[in-house]
Design a protein around this motif. Structure first.
Motif, PDB file in Angstrom:
ATOM      1  N   PHE A 106       0.835  -1.199   0.000  1.00 15.48           N
ATOM      2  CA  PHE A 106       0.000   0.000   0.000  1.00 15.48           C
ATOM      3  C   PHE A 106       0.874   1.255   0.000  1.00 15.48           C
ATOM      4  CE2 PHE A 106      -2.163  -3.436   2.203  1.00 15.48           C
ATOM      5  CZ  PHE A 106      -3.355  -3.500   1.501  1.00 15.48           C
ATOM      6  N   ARG A 107       0.346   2.295  -0.650  1.00  9.73           N
ATOM      7  CA  ARG A 107       1.065   3.568  -0.652  1.00  9.73           C
ATOM      8  C   ARG A 107       1.119   4.133   0.759  1.00  9.73           C
ATOM      9  NH1 ARG A 107      -1.546   5.671  -4.397  1.00  9.73           N
ATOM     10  NH2 ARG A 107      -2.983   7.071  -3.330  1.00  9.73           N
ATOM     11  N   ALA A 108       0.031   3.957   1.491  1.00 14.01           N
ATOM     12  CA  ALA A 108      -0.031   4.375   2.895  1.00 14.01           C
ATOM     13  C   ALA A 108      -1.129   3.570   3.575  1.00 14.01           C
ATOM     14  CB  ALA A 108      -0.304   5.873   3.007  1.00 14.01           C
ATOM     15  N   VAL A 109      -0.975   3.368   4.874  1.00 13.24           N
ATOM     16  CA  VAL A 109      -1.991   2.697   5.690  1.00 13.24           C
ATOM     17  C   VAL A 109      -2.324   3.645   6.830  1.00 13.24           C
ATOM     18  CG1 VAL A 109      -2.588   0.681   7.063  1.00 13.24           C
ATOM     19  CG2 VAL A 109      -1.041   0.443   5.102  1.00 13.24           C
ATOM     20  N   VAL A 110      -3.591   4.032   6.921  1.00 13.72           N
ATOM     21  CA  VAL A 110      -4.000   5.063   7.876  1.00 13.72           C
ATOM     22  C   VAL A 110      -5.115   4.524   8.758  1.00 13.72           C
ATOM     23  CG1 VAL A 110      -4.871   7.409   8.155  1.00 13.72           C
ATOM     24  CG2 VAL A 110      -3.407   6.851   6.201  1.00 13.72           C
ATOM     25  N   LEU A 111      -4.967   4.744  10.060  1.00 17.00           N
ATOM     26  CA  LEU A 111      -5.996   4.322  11.004  1.00 17.00           C
ATOM     27  C   LEU A 111      -7.028   5.429  11.156  1.00 17.00           C
ATOM     28  CD1 LEU A 111      -6.944   2.172  13.074  1.00 17.00           C
ATOM     29  CD2 LEU A 111      -5.567   3.366  14.790  1.00 17.00           C
ATOM     30  N   ALA A 112      -8.292   5.116  10.907  1.00 13.92           N
ATOM     31  CA  ALA A 112      -9.375   6.089  11.065  1.00 13.92           C
ATOM     32  C   ALA A 112      -9.654   6.307  12.562  1.00 13.92           C
ATOM     33  CB  ALA A 112     -10.631   5.569  10.359  1.00 13.92           C
ATOM     34  N   PRO A 113     -10.213   7.469  12.910  1.00 12.82           N
ATOM     35  CA  PRO A 113     -10.590   8.583  12.023  1.00 12.82           C
ATOM     36  C   PRO A 113      -9.377   9.398  11.595  1.00 12.82           C
ATOM     37  CG  PRO A 113     -11.066   9.134  14.299  1.00 12.82           C
ATOM     38  CD  PRO A 113     -10.605   7.711  14.306  1.00 12.82           C
ATOM     39  N   SER A 114      -9.426   9.863  10.355  1.00 14.58           N
ATOM     40  CA  SER A 114      -8.330  10.632   9.794  1.00 14.58           C
ATOM     41  C   SER A 114      -8.863  11.473   8.643  1.00 14.58           C
ATOM     42  CB  SER A 114      -7.224   9.703   9.302  1.00 14.58           C
ATOM     43  OG  SER A 114      -6.259  10.394   8.549  1.00 14.58           O
ATOM     44  N   ALA A 115      -8.170  12.559   8.351  1.00 19.18           N
ATOM     45  CA  ALA A 115      -8.555  13.398   7.220  1.00 19.18           C
ATOM     46  C   ALA A 115      -8.089  12.797   5.901  1.00 19.18           C
ATOM     47  CB  ALA A 115      -7.972  14.801   7.382  1.00 19.18           C
ATOM     48  N   ALA A 116      -7.275  11.754   5.970  1.00 15.06           N
ATOM     49  CA  ALA A 116      -6.754  11.124   4.756  1.00 15.06           C
ATOM     50  C   ALA A 116      -7.884  10.432   3.989  1.00 15.06           C
ATOM     51  CB  ALA A 116      -5.668  10.119   5.099  1.00 15.06           C
ATOM     52  N   VAL A 117      -7.718  10.379   2.679  1.00 16.58           N
ATOM     53  CA  VAL A 117      -8.674   9.708   1.792  1.00 16.58           C
ATOM     54  C   VAL A 117      -7.964   8.522   1.153  1.00 16.58           C
ATOM     55  CG1 VAL A 117     -10.126   9.932  -0.238  1.00 16.58           C
ATOM     56  CG2 VAL A 117      -9.904  11.850   1.352  1.00 16.58           C
ATOM     57  N   GLY A 118      -8.633   7.392   1.158  1.00 20.24           N
ATOM     58  CA  GLY A 118      -8.032   6.199   0.585  1.00 20.24           C
ATOM     59  C   GLY A 118      -8.946   5.507  -0.390  1.00 20.24           C
ATOM     60  N   GLU A 119      -8.347   4.758  -1.308  1.00 18.20           N
ATOM     61  CA  GLU A 119      -9.135   4.005  -2.289  1.00 18.20           C
ATOM     62  C   GLU A 119      -9.777   2.762  -1.672  1.00 18.20           C
ATOM     63  OE1 GLU A 119      -5.979   6.304  -4.390  1.00 18.20           O
ATOM     64  OE2 GLU A 119      -5.971   4.870  -2.726  1.00 18.20           O
ATOM     65  N   LEU A 120      -9.123   2.201  -0.657  1.00 19.90           N
ATOM     66  CA  LEU A 120      -9.608   0.969  -0.052  1.00 19.90           C
ATOM     67  C   LEU A 120      -9.857   1.177   1.440  1.00 19.90           C
ATOM     68  CD1 LEU A 120      -7.231  -1.652  -1.740  1.00 19.90           C
ATOM     69  CD2 LEU A 120      -9.476  -0.842  -2.527  1.00 19.90           C
ATOM     70  N   ARG A 121     -10.728   0.320   1.978  1.00 20.39           N
ATOM     71  CA  ARG A 121     -11.054   0.373   3.406  1.00 20.39           C
ATOM     72  C   ARG A 121     -11.019  -1.045   3.968  1.00 20.39           C
ATOM     73  NH1 ARG A 121     -16.161   1.584   3.140  1.00 20.39           N
ATOM     74  NH2 ARG A 121     -17.078  -0.306   4.038  1.00 20.39           N
ATOM     75  N   LEU A 122     -10.531  -1.175   5.196  1.00 20.83           N
ATOM     76  CA  LEU A 122     -10.488  -2.470   5.871  1.00 20.83           C
ATOM     77  C   LEU A 122     -11.360  -2.410   7.117  1.00 20.83           C
ATOM     78  CD1 LEU A 122      -9.223  -5.328   5.942  1.00 20.83           C
ATOM     79  CD2 LEU A 122      -7.411  -4.357   7.403  1.00 20.83           C
ATOM     80  N   ASP A 123     -12.382  -3.272   7.165  1.00 23.09           N
ATOM     81  CA  ASP A 123     -13.252  -3.394   8.331  1.00 23.09           C
ATOM     82  C   ASP A 123     -12.917  -4.682   9.062  1.00 23.09           C
ATOM     83  OD1 ASP A 123     -14.598  -1.063   7.618  1.00 23.09           O
ATOM     84  OD2 ASP A 123     -16.041  -2.151   6.380  1.00 23.09           O
ATOM     85  N   ILE A 124     -12.756  -4.585  10.378  1.00 21.68           N
ATOM     86  CA  ILE A 124     -12.296  -5.720  11.176  1.00 21.68           C
ATOM     87  C   ILE A 124     -13.201  -5.899  12.384  1.00 21.68           C
ATOM     88  CG2 ILE A 124     -10.404  -6.578  12.629  1.00 21.68           C
ATOM     89  CD1 ILE A 124      -8.495  -5.087  10.773  1.00 21.68           C
ATOM     90  N   GLU A 125     -13.486  -7.157  12.718  1.00 25.63           N
ATOM     91  CA  GLU A 125     -14.239  -7.468  13.940  1.00 25.63           C
ATOM     92  C   GLU A 125     -13.540  -8.591  14.690  1.00 25.63           C
ATOM     93  OE1 GLU A 125     -18.700  -8.599  15.586  1.00 25.63           O
ATOM     94  OE2 GLU A 125     -18.239  -8.852  13.460  1.00 25.63           O
ATOM     95  N   LEU A 175     -12.206  -6.333   3.053  1.00 25.63           N
ATOM     96  CA  LEU A 175     -11.502  -5.324   2.272  1.00 25.63           C
ATOM     97  C   LEU A 175     -12.491  -4.741   1.270  1.00 25.63           C
ATOM     98  CD1 LEU A 175      -8.690  -4.042   1.872  1.00 25.63           C
ATOM     99  CD2 LEU A 175      -8.295  -5.744   0.068  1.00 25.63           C
ATOM    100  N   VAL A 176     -12.719  -3.426   1.350  1.00 25.89           N
ATOM    101  CA  VAL A 176     -13.789  -2.773   0.593  1.00 25.89           C
ATOM    102  C   VAL A 176     -13.211  -1.688  -0.311  1.00 25.89           C
ATOM    103  CG1 VAL A 176     -15.964  -1.491   0.759  1.00 25.89           C
ATOM    104  CG2 VAL A 176     -15.376  -3.212   2.505  1.00 25.89           C
ATOM    105  N   ASP A 177     -13.724  -1.622  -1.531  1.00 22.58           N
ATOM    106  CA  ASP A 177     -13.379  -0.540  -2.455  1.00 22.58           C
ATOM    107  C   ASP A 177     -14.251   0.663  -2.094  1.00 22.58           C
ATOM    108  OD1 ASP A 177     -13.597   1.223  -4.839  1.00 22.58           O
ATOM    109  OD2 ASP A 177     -12.338  -0.303  -5.786  1.00 22.58           O
ATOM    110  N   ASN A 178     -13.638   1.769  -1.729  1.00 25.16           N
ATOM    111  CA  ASN A 178     -14.394   2.934  -1.275  1.00 25.16           C
ATOM    112  C   ASN A 178     -15.222   3.579  -2.378  1.00 25.16           C
ATOM    113  OD1 ASN A 178     -13.981   3.145   1.499  1.00 25.16           O
ATOM    114  ND2 ASN A 178     -11.994   4.121   1.247  1.00 25.16           N
ATOM    115  N   ASP A 179     -14.785   3.469  -3.632  1.00 28.94           N
ATOM    116  CA  ASP A 179     -15.520   4.094  -4.730  1.00 28.94           C
ATOM    117  C   ASP A 179     -16.727   3.267  -5.152  1.00 28.94           C
ATOM    118  OD1 ASP A 179     -13.881   6.430  -5.067  1.00 28.94           O
ATOM    119  OD2 ASP A 179     -12.352   5.119  -5.925  1.00 28.94           O
ATOM    120  N   SER A 180     -16.541   1.996  -5.336  1.00 32.39           N
ATOM    121  CA  SER A 180     -17.637   1.132  -5.794  1.00 32.39           C
ATOM    122  C   SER A 180     -18.462   0.565  -4.643  1.00 32.39           C
ATOM    123  CB  SER A 180     -17.074  -0.021  -6.629  1.00 32.39           C
ATOM    124  OG  SER A 180     -16.288  -0.888  -5.824  1.00 32.39           O
ATOM    125  N   ARG A 181     -17.940   0.670  -3.392  1.00 34.27           N
ATOM    126  CA  ARG A 181     -18.587   0.107  -2.206  1.00 34.27           C
ATOM    127  C   ARG A 181     -18.683  -1.417  -2.278  1.00 34.27           C
ATOM    128  NH1 ARG A 181     -17.611   4.701  -1.336  1.00 34.27           N
ATOM    129  NH2 ARG A 181     -18.928   6.253  -0.322  1.00 34.27           N
TER     130      ARG A 181
END
Length: 223
Positions: free
Chosen positions: A119-138, A161-167
């Motif tokens: 990945f170009r960057a991995v950011v822990l939410a909440p953050s002002a950063a915008v990413g193409e992908l999202r990871l939801d974990i339980e 692992l979710v695509d933020n644009d296409s959902r």
């Protein structure tokens, strides 16, 4: 005539009560409960090595936003859970985590994913950063199981692992690891828990790196 010393009955009763109270206080002072022991959960360890293919494509890799991990009911507190029989959750009275497992492993998840180079960057939410992908974990479970010998710690985690644009969900997996405890006590379970978390995070990082290898950005989106 010999005079006998006279002690009024109320004074004798008061003295007896005082001696009884002093004895009770002494007994209570000797049985004071010790403060709880607090344990950390880091799951620290080596991350999967960066492969040549991932290193080459890192310049055009997506940014991954990691949502704070959620925990299933019963596993969202600082209690160290143990199980002696199915469906019954108990917790140690004098041993606790220093924080909830979800909050403790969140930065370790980010570190493991960063270490893959996928990945170009991995950011822990909440953050002002915008990413193409999202990871939801339980976190589904993290428990010390005493229904067999030797006892063992079980850690189960699900990831999407979710695509933020296409959902769309690009990939999902459930990871389940059990590690035998060296001792049948809270400390033995904590050591096994850290080992189990480390193994799951390594598998999670590899899973995400493999999944993003087949990802293509939605046409027209800005990179």
């Amino acid at each position: 005539m010999i005079r006998q010393a006279a002690f009024p009955l109320p004074r004798l009763v008061a003295t007896a009560l005082l001696l009884t109270l002093l004895g009770a206080c002494s007994m209570l002072g000797g049985t004071e409960e010790s403060p709880p022991a607090f344990y950390s959960l880091s799951g620290s360890g080596p991350v999967p090595p960066v492969t040549a293919s991932l290193a080459v494509r890192s310049s055009r890799a997506p940014t991954l936003i990691v949502n704070p991990p959620r925990a299933a009911p019963g596993f969202d507190s600082q209690h160290i859970i143990y199980v002696r029989e199915p469906y019954r959750l108990e917790y140690f009275a004098h041993s606790e985590w220093i924080d909830t497992p979800a909050r403790m492993i969140a930065p370790r998840i980010v570190a493991a994913l960063e270490g893959t180079g996928a990945f170009r960057a991995v950011v822990l939410a909440p953050s002002a950063a915008v990413g193409e992908l999202r990871l939801d974990i339980e976190i589904i479970r993290l428990q010390h199981e005493f229904d067999r010998s030797p006892s063992r710690t079980r850690f189960t985690l699900s990831a999407y692992l979710v695509d933020n644009d296409s959902r769309q969900v690009l990939a999902w997996r459930e990871f389940d690891v059990t590690v035998p405890a060296a001792e049948a006590n809270p400390y033995g379970g904590v050591m096994a828990a850290n080992s189990a978390v480390q193994q799951v995070l390594q598998r999670l990082a590899s899973f995400c790196a493999d999944a993003v290898g087949n990802w293509q950005p939605v046409a027209g989106t800005r990179r």
